[in-house]
Design a protein around this motif. Structure first.
Motif, mmCIF file in Angstrom:
data_model
loop_
_atom_site.group_PDB
_atom_site.id
_atom_site.type_symbol
_atom_site.label_atom_id
_atom_site.label_comp_id
_atom_site.label_asym_id
_atom_site.label_seq_id
_atom_site.Cartn_x
_atom_site.Cartn_y
_atom_site.Cartn_z
ATOM 1 N N UNK A 156 0.813 -1.206 0.000
ATOM 2 C CA UNK A 156 0.000 0.000 0.000
ATOM 3 C C UNK A 156 0.849 1.260 0.000
ATOM 4 N N UNK A 157 0.165 2.394 -0.106
ATOM 5 C CA UNK A 157 0.873 3.677 -0.208
ATOM 6 C C UNK A 157 0.893 4.445 1.101
ATOM 7 N N UNK A 158 0.425 3.827 2.191
ATOM 8 C CA UNK A 158 0.424 4.486 3.506
ATOM 9 C C UNK A 158 1.466 3.835 4.412
ATOM 10 N N UNK A 159 2.683 3.692 3.900
ATOM 11 C CA UNK A 159 3.718 2.956 4.619
ATOM 12 C C UNK A 159 4.151 3.666 5.895
ATOM 13 N N UNK A 160 4.187 4.999 5.873
ATOM 14 C CA UNK A 160 4.554 5.730 7.083
ATOM 15 C C UNK A 160 3.572 5.439 8.211
ATOM 16 N N UNK A 161 2.295 5.363 7.878
ATOM 17 C CA UNK A 161 1.292 5.031 8.892
ATOM 18 C C UNK A 161 1.510 3.621 9.430
ATOM 19 N N UNK A 162 1.939 2.699 8.544
ATOM 20 C CA UNK A 162 2.180 1.324 8.984
ATOM 21 C C UNK A 162 3.330 1.258 9.978
ATOM 22 N N UNK A 163 4.428 1.981 9.701
ATOM 23 C CA UNK A 163 5.565 1.976 10.627
ATOM 24 C C UNK A 163 5.195 2.630 11.959
ATOM 25 N N UNK A 164 4.407 3.697 11.881
ATOM 26 C CA UNK A 164 4.000 4.377 13.108
ATOM 27 C C UNK A 164 3.068 3.479 13.930
ATOM 28 N N UNK A 165 2.157 2.786 13.271
ATOM 29 C CA UNK A 165 1.202 1.937 13.977
ATOM 30 C C UNK A 165 1.889 0.753 14.643
ATOM 31 N N UNK A 166 2.806 0.104 13.913
ATOM 32 C CA UNK A 166 3.467 -1.083 14.455
ATOM 33 C C UNK A 166 4.588 -0.734 15.430
ATOM 34 N N UNK A 167 5.186 0.453 15.272
ATOM 35 C CA UNK A 167 6.314 0.834 16.111
ATOM 36 C C UNK A 167 7.555 0.021 15.830
ATOM 37 N N UNK A 168 7.634 -0.552 14.619
ATOM 38 C CA UNK A 168 8.771 -1.408 14.265
ATOM 39 C C UNK A 168 9.560 -0.814 13.102
ATOM 40 N N UNK A 169 10.791 -1.225 12.994
ATOM 41 C CA UNK A 169 11.681 -0.691 11.963
ATOM 42 C C UNK A 169 11.494 -1.452 10.653
ATOM 43 N N UNK A 170 11.821 -0.817 9.533
ATOM 44 C CA UNK A 170 11.784 -1.528 8.247
ATOM 45 C C UNK A 170 12.868 -2.601 8.212
#
Length: 306
Positions: free
Chosen positions: A136-150
């Motif tokens: 998806x195109x909301x990757x920043x939201x995914x990192x913020x939600x999970x609190x995990x690093x890429x």
């Protein structure tokens, strides 16, 4: 990580995959499946993300390859159309003793009539504090939600597989690579009684392949140009002409890098009653040749309905 938000869902681990084509043929639902290869739980594995749609629900499932190729860890999510406020959440399962979380948010997703969301969403797979795959195109939201690093390892898109239904025309809109533009693909077959059957394949509204005398050329392949790169197109529509219901044709679109596509091969056809070796080879091992763009294949199953 948060627990599931209560979306009707079920999950199972170590589940053997069912016969995909038989299941889709019976259900008549649109299916879009993407297969990625990445490192998860200390091993290189295949992750399959599947979207399906019918009149009553939109489904999302994530499957992770287990120790044996015929074993998978899987979670499924079914989103009913009236649950507009519950299209986000998370689930988890265990792969080789390690927790794997699937986190999604599609409450604002735009599908634009397609089975897979086109924008404003994310689906993230997390293991050992790393986001090993995010769609998806909301990757920043995914990192913020999970609190995990890429993850330090980029996942590789191995194949996409889509099942579509129609009477004589079949259309889809897909990316032939993860970072490319969407292309519109349409296939039309005229095999009415009294007519010499023919088939047209169009890309972005332009005629790319015109197959006449389809009863003799029901299997074959041709090379087409698409932007800077080329695409090798394979087809097998034997069941359209000679099979019994449910009937489906198989089309494979395999991008070829510009370096390889300097001298494109001429069109070839086959009328053998056996399966096409090219098709079978790509189906059995779609990502075995290289770990680059040329390893990708799009499989399109076009089901004829009366």
């Amino acid at each position: 990580m948060h627990d599931s938000t209560g979306i009707p869902a079920s999950f199972s681990s170590g589940e053997r995959q069912t016969d995909e084509k038989a299941t889709v043929g019976r259900s008549g639902q649109s299916v879009f499946m993407s297969v990625y290869r990445t490192k998860l739980a200390s091993q290189c594995r295949f992750i399959t993300v599947t979207w399906c749609k019918n009149l009553l629900l939109h489904g999302l499932s994530v499957s992770v390859q287990g120790p044996n190729s015929d074993e998978h860890y899987q979670c499924k999510v079914e989103m009913k159309p009236w649950h507009f406020w519950r299209k986000q959440g998370s689930m988890h399962f265990t792969v080789d003793g390690r927790r794997v979380d699937v986190v999604w948010d599609i409450k604002a997703a735009k599908f634009n009539g397609e089975t897979e969301p086109q924008s404003d969403y994310y689906v993230a797979i997390v293991c050992e504090e790393e986001v090993v795959l995010v769609l998806g195109d909301s990757k920043k939201d995914a990192y913020r939600k999970t609190g995990c690093r890429p993850s330090l390892i980029d996942p590789i898109l191995v194949s996409r597989r889509e099942h579509v239904f129609g009477k004589k025309k079949f259309s889809t809109k897909v990316r032939l690579d993860e970072k490319g533009n969407f292309h519109g693909i349409s296939i039309e077959c005229n095999n009415s009684a009294g007519f010499d059957p023919r088939m047209e394949i169009k890309v972005d509204g332009k005629l790319a392949i015109n197959v006449k005398h389809l009863q003799w050329k029901f299997r074959g392949n041709e090379f087409i140009n698409l932007g800077k790169n080329g695409v090798e197109v394979y087809w097998d529509v034997h069941d359209w002409l000679f099979g019994s219901s449910p009937r489906h044709g198989l089309f494979i679109f395999k991008p070829i890098s510009s370096a390889v596509a300097v001298a494109p091969p001429g069109p070839t056809t086959s009328v053998s009653t056996a399966s096409s070796p090219n098709l079978e080879g790509l189906l059995m091992n779609p990502g075995s040749r290289n770990d680059d763009h040329s390893s990708f294949c799009l499989f399109l199953h076009a089901w004829k309905v009366e």
